[in-house]
Write a protein that holds these residues in place. Structure first.
Motif, PDB file in Angstrom:
ATOM      1  N   ASP A   1       0.849  -1.197   0.000  1.00 35.05           N
ATOM      2  CA  ASP A   1       0.000   0.000   0.000  1.00 35.05           C
ATOM      3  C   ASP A   1       0.882   1.244   0.000  1.00 35.05           C
ATOM      4  OD1 ASP A   1      -2.168  -1.690   0.304  1.00 35.05           O
ATOM      5  OD2 ASP A   1      -2.236  -1.474   2.488  1.00 35.05           O
ATOM      6  N   CYS A   4       1.251   2.907   6.452  1.00 35.61           N
ATOM      7  CA  CYS A   4       0.396   1.906   5.799  1.00 35.61           C
ATOM      8  C   CYS A   4       0.983   0.507   5.887  1.00 35.61           C
ATOM      9  CB  CYS A   4      -0.051   2.306   4.414  1.00 35.61           C
ATOM     10  SG  CYS A   4       1.187   2.916   3.351  1.00 35.61           S
ATOM     11  N   HIS A  37      -1.075  -4.022   8.071  1.00 41.39           N
ATOM     12  CA  HIS A  37      -0.887  -4.952   6.942  1.00 41.39           C
ATOM     13  C   HIS A  37      -0.204  -4.256   5.769  1.00 41.39           C
ATOM     14  CE1 HIS A  37      -3.045  -8.377   8.581  1.00 41.39           C
ATOM     15  NE2 HIS A  37      -3.748  -7.457   9.232  1.00 41.39           N
ATOM     16  N   LEU A  38       0.634  -5.030   5.089  1.00 44.74           N
ATOM     17  CA  LEU A  38       1.399  -4.479   3.969  1.00 44.74           C
ATOM     18  C   LEU A  38       0.508  -4.113   2.789  1.00 44.74           C
ATOM     19  CD1 LEU A  38       4.397  -6.998   3.908  1.00 44.74           C
ATOM     20  CD2 LEU A  38       4.514  -4.569   4.499  1.00 44.74           C
ATOM     21  N   ALA A  39      -0.571  -4.866   2.598  1.00 39.17           N
ATOM     22  CA  ALA A  39      -1.285  -4.749   1.317  1.00 39.17           C
ATOM     23  C   ALA A  39      -2.796  -4.871   1.487  1.00 39.17           C
ATOM     24  CB  ALA A  39      -0.769  -5.838   0.373  1.00 39.17           C
ATOM     25  N   ASP A  40      -3.348  -4.242   2.540  1.00 41.71           N
ATOM     26  CA  ASP A  40      -4.794  -4.360   2.772  1.00 41.71           C
ATOM     27  C   ASP A  40      -5.551  -3.106   2.369  1.00 41.71           C
ATOM     28  OD1 ASP A  40      -3.873  -2.681   4.718  1.00 41.71           O
ATOM     29  OD2 ASP A  40      -5.182  -3.465   6.292  1.00 41.71           O
ATOM     30  N   GLY A  41      -4.843  -2.135   1.800  1.00 38.74           N
ATOM     31  CA  GLY A  41      -5.523  -0.911   1.358  1.00 38.74           C
ATOM     32  C   GLY A  41      -5.871   0.039   2.487  1.00 38.74           C
ATOM     33  N   THR A  42      -5.291  -0.176   3.672  1.00 38.64           N
ATOM     34  CA  THR A  42      -5.549   0.746   4.786  1.00 38.64           C
ATOM     35  C   THR A  42      -4.242   1.166   5.440  1.00 38.64           C
ATOM     36  OG1 THR A  42      -5.589  -0.786   6.679  1.00 38.64           O
ATOM     37  CG2 THR A  42      -7.611  -0.632   5.358  1.00 38.64           C
TER      38      THR A  42
HETATM   39 CA   LIG Z   1      -1.787  -1.361   4.844  1.00 40.44          CA
END
Ligand SMILES: [Ca+2]
Ligand SMILES: CCCCCCCCCCCCC/C=C/[C@@H](O)[C@H](COP(=O)(O)O)NC(=O)CCCCCCCCCCCCCCC
Ligand SMILES: Nc1ncnc2c1ncn2[C@@H]1O[C@H](COP(=O)(O)OP(=O)(O)O)[C@@H](O)[C@H]1O
Length: 583
Positions: free
Chosen positions: A264, A395, A412-417
């Motif tokens: 993200d 992020c 989280h590395l890649a959860d969009g938040t």
């Molecule tokens: Ca994230």
């Protein structure tokens, strides 16, 4: 036995006899006892084979080939524990196999190479490498040439290497030059160097897609090229948080085998458009002050952050501000759920489907036009106002050697938040407790003056002051500021007169804490405490204070796989003991 990608035969490793089997996905060799019974098996996924060479081959410290015609050498990823519970060191494993004939040797090398090609379509063939010779302890060049380049050569990767001569050279190169033919871009340096690559690749991708980065509402196009990081900087947070260790060989091996970790990215905007992107730390207050102070002490190398951190802690500052945030869906995850984003994270996998609903696999996500920002119905904006020690948005976990679990251990590395951390003004000992907890497993959010929220966007503004209704944005990029300006910024009031913000505005009044706090601390710096801080955006000072930041889910991809759980994966010591290496 021989089929398409399968092969099985007797081999010798040293004086011991083994049965070697290539199944296509897996290459393993099992030691046999005198009665031909299986003793122990070593198993390597084909995806983790680095290279296959004829003869006896050594590559480090230099390449030595003894082309014995009945021997072949296999290089592969070997894991070992770091001693901490998370993150695994990868080293280059090497085994020399002897076979009865040259024909069989050629069959083995041919089949292993074919299996590699078939099962590793994501491996890079050609890379663009930027080395910052001044990052961290100034060892970038040495690290690359002695540890990384020989591995790339072994794996058959061709590289175009550029040693930078100035800041932003790598970013400008990516924005201006044709990148056709390069599968990925590697930076040898720290978070600042990574940030240059990030800006270059995101900008270049949007240019090609005809998208306007200044438009806050636009859904940016994910970058098709991967980024590799060879850590040679001061904080190396992006590397640590995505690989789990700071080790150039481990990172080089992740690049070689073509690992892929989406990440993200926050875009940071001011009224007139995009200011910068951030992945690790967008921080106002303490972290902004530490960065501004540390720039004056660059000569100290990585220690500058500890020195400046201590100075800024002792100066006991807090700042007034209005923070607004758009919460993410609380049913999906929470920053206090005590989970960790590890390799193969299910929260991130589910987010891929949510962020790119029309794609059946990661490869087609580049065609998705789902608007992650404006079509969400996760909630309403929330507003809080007050005095803060620091306001931070990250992020990802932002773990680094200083803080092994990071600014937000469950991010989280890649959860969009992203996670928004608000530390309200508090007693100096309370703030020290908060900071100190970053170095241990104690929960830094379990303090009455700390809040953490999982968010999709954040807005920060200054409260209207009594004398001045409005602050103008600070002109020019931090790079163009002189030393005085970098730290504690002067701004032009509406009447046009220049005045130090410490002398006016909301922060001018001492807080009760400052009035009654430790006289030593107050004596040290409070008398000159400024009214506003600066934003630290992944190690760069932002030219604006009033900003709006939005998280773009999985905007870039790194050659990494997230942190491997050291407790769950057997390591190379297990190989020696004879256990199967489970992946
Ligand atoms: Ca994230
Ligand atoms: C008492 C011990 C306190 C330890 C607190 C550790 C908090 C560490 C959080 C680190 C977050 C890292 C986020 C990454 C930021 C980087 O992008 C960015 C750029 O990195 P680069 O120069 O490699 O290119 N790095 C930074 O902005 C550096 C931020 C580092 C802050 C460290 C602060 C150290 C504080 C020490 C305080 C000591 C108080 C002692 C009082 C007696
Ligand atoms: N050749 C160069 N001369 C000066 N600065 C450079 C050069 N190459 C890159 N930089 C800049 O140096 C800064 C710090 O680099 P980085 O590699 O992150 O090291 P560190 O982690 O020590 O800060 C980055 O902002 C980058 O833009």
């Amino acid at each position: 036995m021989e089929t398409d990608l399968q092969l099985e035969s007797t081999v010798w490793v040293g004086s011991k006899i083994y049965r070697a089997v290539l199944t296509g996905w897996q290459f393993n060799w099992t030691e046999l006892d005198k009665k031909n019974r299986d003793k122990k098996t070593i198993s390597v996924p084909v995806a983790e084979v680095v290279g296959v060479e004829e003869g006896r081959v050594e590559i480090l410290p230099q390449k030595l080939i003894d082309d014995t015609d009945k021997v072949f050498t296999v290089f592969y990823v070997k894991r070992s524990s770091t001693g901490s519970s998370y993150g695994l060191l990868w080293t280059l494993g090497r085994t020399q196999f002897s076979v009865p004939s040259r024909v069989l040797r050629d069959q083995w090398t041919k089949h292993l190479r074919a299996a590699l090609k078939t099962h590793s379509p994501v491996r890079p063939n050609r890379l663009l490498v930027f080395i910052n010779p001044y990052g961290g302890k100034k060892k970038g060049r040495k690290i690359y040439h002695s540890l990384v380049a020989p591995l790339f050569e072994l794996a058959g990767i061709s590289c175009h290497v550029i040693v930078t001569e100035r800041a932003n050279q790598a970013r400008d190169h990516l924005l201006k030059k044709d990148l056709t033919g390069f599968d990925g871009v590697v930076c040898v340096g720290g978070d600042g160097m990574f940030s240059e690559i990030l800006h270059g690749l995101i900008g270049q991708t949007q240019q090609e897609a005809g998208l306007c980065e200044n438009d806050l509402t636009v859904t940016l196009q994910p970058c098709p090229r991967h980024i590799g990081i060879i850590p040679a900087g001061s904080t190396d947070c992006v590397c640590y948080a995505t690989v789990g260790v700071i080790d150039p060989v481990t990172s080089a091996l992740h690049i070689i085998i073509g690992d892929s970790q989406p990440l993200d990215v926050c875009s940071v905007h001011q009224a007139s458009g995009l200011v910068r992107y951030s992945v690790s730390l967008l921080g106002y207050g303490f972290y902004g002050d530490v960065l501004a102070e540390s720039e004056k002490h660059r000569w100290m190398g990585p220690l500058r952050y500890d020195y400046s951190g201590t100075m800024m802690y002792l100066s006991n500052r807090s700042y007034a501000g209005i923070v607004q945030y758009l919460p993410a869906d609380p049913l999906l995850s929470s920053p206090r759920d005590r989970t960790r984003c590890l390799s193969g994270c299910s929260v991130c996998s589910r987010s891929t489907e949510r962020l790119f609903p029309h794609s059946s696999d990661a490869g087609s996500l580049y065609s998705s036009h789902y608007n992650q920002f404006s079509s969400d119905s996760e909630g309403e904006w929330v507003t809080v106002e007050g005095r803060f020690r620091c306001v931070s948005l990250t992020c990802m976990s932002s773990s680094c050697p200083k803080s092994p679990l990071g600014l937000s251990p469950s991010a989280h590395l890649a959860d969009g938040t992203g996670d928004l951390i608000l530390v309200w003004d508090t007693h100096p000992l309370g703030f020290l407790k908060f900071l100190y907890r970053h170095t241990s497993t104690e929960d830094q959010f379990d303090l009455p003056f700390v809040e953490v929220h999982r968010v999709k966007a954040v807005r920060f503004s200054l409260p209207p002051s009594k004398e001045e209704e409005e602050y103008e944005e600070i002109g020019g990029l931090s790079g163009g500021m002189d030393e005085e300006e970098r730290g504690y910024i002067e701004t032009v009031s509406r009447s046009g007169s220049q005045q130090h913000l410490a002398d006016r505005g909301p922060g001018r009044e001492m807080t009760n804490l400052q009035k009654t706090g430790n006289p030593f601390l107050c004596g040290l710096c409070c008398s000159k405490a400024p009214a506003v801080s600066v934003w630290n955006c992944d190690g760069e000072i932002l030219p604006s204070i009033e900003i709006l930041s939005r998280v773009h889910g999985q905007l870039v991809r790194l050659y990494a796989r997230g942190i491997e759980d050291g407790a769950a994966v057997h390591c190379s010591e297990d190989i020696e003991r004879g256990c199967t290496l489970q992946i």
